[in-house]
Write a protein that holds these residues in place. Structure first.
Motif, short mmCIF file in Angstrom:
data_model
loop_
_atom_site.label_atom_id
_atom_site.label_comp_id
_atom_site.label_asym_id
_atom_site.label_seq_id
_atom_site.Cartn_x
_atom_site.Cartn_y
_atom_site.Cartn_z
N MET A 67 -0.30 3.93 -11.92
CA MET A 67 -0.93 3.99 -10.58
C MET A 67 0.15 4.03 -9.42
O MET A 67 0.91 3.78 -9.19
CB MET A 67 -1.57 2.42 -10.32
N ASN A 68 -0.30 5.38 -8.80
CA ASN A 68 0.22 5.92 -7.32
C ASN A 68 -0.63 5.48 -6.29
O ASN A 68 -1.67 5.50 -6.35
CB ASN A 68 0.76 7.16 -7.67
N SER A 69 0.08 5.63 -5.13
CA SER A 69 -0.75 5.69 -3.92
C SER A 69 -1.82 4.51 -3.75
O SER A 69 -2.90 4.89 -3.51
CB SER A 69 -1.40 6.84 -3.80
N LEU A 70 -1.32 3.46 -4.37
CA LEU A 70 -2.05 2.44 -4.46
C LEU A 70 -2.71 1.93 -2.99
O LEU A 70 -1.91 1.98 -1.90
CB LEU A 70 -1.23 1.11 -4.95
N LYS A 71 -3.86 1.42 -3.01
CA LYS A 71 -4.53 0.90 -1.88
C LYS A 71 -4.99 -0.38 -1.88
O LYS A 71 -5.00 -0.98 -3.22
CB LYS A 71 -5.90 1.85 -1.64
N PRO A 72 -5.08 -1.26 -0.88
CA PRO A 72 -5.55 -2.71 -1.02
C PRO A 72 -6.90 -2.71 -1.81
O PRO A 72 -7.25 -3.80 -2.45
CB PRO A 72 -6.02 -2.84 0.44
N ALA A 93 0.76 -1.14 -0.07
CA ALA A 93 -0.04 -0.02 -0.03
C ALA A 93 0.89 1.14 0.15
O ALA A 93 1.85 1.43 0.77
CB ALA A 93 -0.97 0.04 1.04
N GLY A 94 0.41 2.20 -0.74
CA GLY A 94 1.21 3.48 -1.12
C GLY A 94 2.21 3.25 -2.12
O GLY A 94 2.84 4.39 -2.48
N GLY A 95 2.40 2.30 -2.73
CA GLY A 95 3.28 2.02 -3.80
C GLY A 95 2.78 2.22 -5.12
O GLY A 95 1.67 2.79 -5.20
N SER A 96 3.79 2.01 -6.20
CA SER A 96 3.31 2.53 -7.37
C SER A 96 3.64 1.05 -8.45
O SER A 96 4.43 0.37 -8.08
CB SER A 96 4.19 3.75 -7.89
N LEU A 97 2.61 1.31 -9.52
CA LEU A 97 2.97 0.28 -10.66
C LEU A 97 2.43 1.11 -11.80
O LEU A 97 1.71 1.97 -11.81
CB LEU A 97 1.95 -0.86 -10.46
N VAL A 149 -3.04 -7.19 -10.42
CA VAL A 149 -2.61 -6.20 -9.42
C VAL A 149 -3.00 -6.36 -8.18
O VAL A 149 -4.20 -6.54 -7.84
CB VAL A 149 -3.02 -4.89 -9.64
N THR A 150 -2.11 -6.84 -7.11
CA THR A 150 -2.03 -7.10 -5.70
C THR A 150 -1.70 -5.93 -4.91
O THR A 150 -0.30 -5.75 -4.81
CB THR A 150 -1.93 -8.54 -5.34
N VAL A 151 -2.49 -5.15 -3.97
CA VAL A 151 -1.84 -4.47 -2.99
C VAL A 151 -1.98 -4.78 -1.56
O VAL A 151 -3.03 -5.13 -1.28
CB VAL A 151 -2.76 -3.16 -3.20
N SER A 152 -1.03 -5.22 -1.15
CA SER A 152 -0.94 -5.62 0.63
C SER A 152 -0.86 -4.38 1.47
O SER A 152 -0.54 -3.33 1.06
CB SER A 152 0.24 -6.40 0.66
N ALA A 153 -1.74 -4.57 2.43
CA ALA A 153 -1.85 -3.49 3.55
C ALA A 153 -0.60 -3.33 4.25
O ALA A 153 0.28 -4.25 4.55
CB ALA A 153 -2.95 -3.74 4.35
#
Length: 121
Positions: free
Chosen positions: A82-87, A14-18, A117-121
């Motif tokens: 994609m920035n500031s990614l959320k779960p 979470a918070g990362g970018s892709l 796309v998987t966004v971990s907490a």
């Protein structure tokens, strides 16, 4: 026929970018709209962002300010930053294009196979 191939999905905190990419190939006369949809587990597919051939964009409210769609018409490629990614962004992301395969065919909708796309907490 038009083929769409996505790349760039993966696991991120979470918070990362892709950055997702989608390249169209095959018999292509013209491409009007290109975009990205996503489908989370047990949910319906939803529009994330779309871009026309002249650069007009449209975003889902949930991603405005965080995601950026862009397009390289010369390469028939669309990108999704994609920035500031959320779960809650976790989903399979599908590339989409409205295209004509030849001068004599009508516009059709084409879809890629999707990238997870998987966004971990």
């Amino acid at each position: 026929q038009v083929q769409l191939v996505e790349s760039g999905g993966g696991l991120v905190q979470a918070g990362g970018s892709l950055r997702l990419s989608c390249a169209a190939s095959g018999s292509i006369f013209s491409i009007n709209v290109m975009g990205w949809y996503r489908q989370a587990s047990e949910k319906e597919r939803e529009l994330v962002a779309a871009i026309t051939s002249d650069g007009s964009t449209n975003y889902a409210d949930s991603v405005k300010g965080r995601f950026t769609i862009s397009r390289d018409n010369a390469k028939n490629t669309v990108y999704l930053g994609m920035n500031s990614l959320k779960p809650e962004d976790t989903a399979v992301y599908y590339c989409y294009a409205q295209a004509k395969a030849s001068r004599w065919t009508r516009i059709k909708d084409y879809w890629g196979e999707g990238t997870l796309v998987t966004v971990s907490a």
